[in-house]
Design an enzyme around this catalytic site. Structure first.
Site, PDB file in Angstrom:
ATOM      1  CB  ILE A 130       0.489   1.596  -7.142  1.00  0.00           C
ATOM      2  CG1 ILE A 130      -0.727   2.102  -6.369  1.00  0.00           C
ATOM      3  CG2 ILE A 130       0.073   0.731  -8.324  1.00  0.00           C
ATOM      4  CD1 ILE A 130      -1.455   3.230  -7.070  1.00  0.00           C
ATOM      5  CB  CYS A 131       4.924  -1.928  -7.551  1.00  0.00           C
ATOM      6  SG  CYS A 131       4.649  -3.446  -6.613  1.00  0.00           S
ATOM      7  CB  ALA A 132       4.379  -4.896 -11.570  1.00  0.00           C
TER       8      ALA A 132
END
Length: 374
Positions: A76-78
């Site tokens: 998960i990231c932005a």
């Protein structure tokens, strides 16, 4: 180990991707994957999916032993770039990994729903998973009410259509500060009547609520709606009581806390009002009444087929603040006050009808979790 992401579409570099809605369906089940957030610490601290393990992308090669090999991993990231790189690297060392498509931006727009039956009516709890926002459709016969809709009004229109309902009335529990209300938009799109508490400073036409007012559903349903003003979180905070079995508490009472009076300033005054509202208008309801709030925090575990809620009896045992005398409650609540985030001021102005911005700019204001509980 079988490749459980094998059927999922590949994103950039051919790395499997899982959509935010697919991920929401897995959380709280036996198929829940290991969640690995590869953003920087300040990003994760500001907003994260509950239960994530944080390893920044730059530290992953040195810390990959902390990632399990016996269950699927979702990175998960932005927005999806760093998470794709992380998933690609993990797959190169034998970890079954997929990237969350669209990252936290996509997570903030995910909805799911769960229904329950009460007294011949159907209550659908709509969960906006990335915000912790809860809204409701209450329907019987061919009509439905919507309470606390988010700006994505299609969610409620689609659910109502599936049930064969016409949305006749739309309500908000209070002037929201942490997210954009879709009440006015939904009423305009469906021709429904918009009902709001005039104690909050809305600057557009609506039908004012009166304390004790009731709204009946057709089809012989015994479930009805009553508006009960509960000043505290905001001056116009309102509860909706469905018979004596369900109470929609807005931001007055949550399953893991009570409303934050500081969000409307005048913290001590509002904390005193909140205590009186809780004691005189909520806690005198039947002990088996189901509390369904407008928000839940990151600490609350959400399950696919179970509404976020609790009985008053359970909350009395769980929340020490509900048993505090007034002065102790006020001191307790005031000690937890924090400055209102700057974007909350602009969200309030938008929900009042005072601020007009392009929709992309509005949605940027509400990115991140809610912080309405004490």
């Amino acid at each position: 180990m079988a490749e459980r992401f094998g059927g999922w579409p590949g994103g950039t570099r051919g790395v499997p991707e899982i959509s935010a809605s697919e991920l929401a369906q897995l959380l709280g089940t036996e198929q829940e994957p290991f969640l690995l957030d590869v953003r920087e610490a300040e990003e994760v601290e500001a907003w994260a999916i509950p239960g994530v393990v944080h390893i920044p992308l730059g530290e992953l090669p040195a810390r990959h032993h902390e990632v399990p090999r016996d269950r699927p991993v979702v990175t998960i990231c932005a927005a999806g770039g760093r998470s794709t790189a992380a998933a690609e690297w993990l797959r190169s060392v034998g970890v079954e990994a997929a990237s969350l498509a669209g990252g936290m931006g996509a997570w903030g727009q995910v909805y799911d729903a769960v229904a329950l039956e009460r007294a011949g009516a159907r209550v659908i709890q709509v969960r906006r998973r990335g915000k912790g926002c809860l809204s409701y459709l209450v329907g019987a016969g061919d009509r439905a009410f919507v309470i606390d809709p988010s700006l994505d009004t299609w969610v409620y229109e689609d659910l109502a259509a599936e049930e064969g309902w016409r949305i006749s009335d739309v309500f908000d529990t209070h002037l929201h500060a942490d997210h954009l209300s879709g009440a006015r938009r939904l009423a305009e799109e469906t021709g429904a009547v918009l009902h709001l508490n005039p104690a909050d400073p809305f600057e557009f036409p609506f039908e004012p609520l009166a304390d004790g007012q009731r709204f009946e559903l057709p089809g012989g349903a015994s479930l009805s709606v009553a508006a009960i003003h509960t000043p505290g979180h905001t001056e116009g905070s309102t509860l909706y009581l469905l018979g004596d079995q369900v109470v929609l508490t807005g931001d007055t009472l949550f399953v893991d806390g009570v409303g934050r009076p500081d969000l409307a300033e005048r913290a001590e005054e509002f904390a005193r009002n909140l205590h009186r509202s809780l004691q005189q208008r909520v806690l005198n309801l039947p002990e088996d009444a189901l509390v369904l709030p407008a928000h839940y925090s990151e600490q609350v575990r959400v399950h696919p087929e179970q509404p976020v809620g609790a009985t008053l009896a359970e909350l009395r045992q769980r929340l020490e603040a509900l048993g505090l005398p007034e002065d102790e409650f006020v001191a307790w609540a005031a000690a937890r006050t924090t400055p209102r985030p700057p974007n909350y001021v602009r969200i309030v102005q938008a929900n009042m009808g005072r601020l007009a911005l392009a929709e992309d700019a509005l949605r940027q204001l509400e990115a991140g979790p809610n912080r309405c509980a004490a």
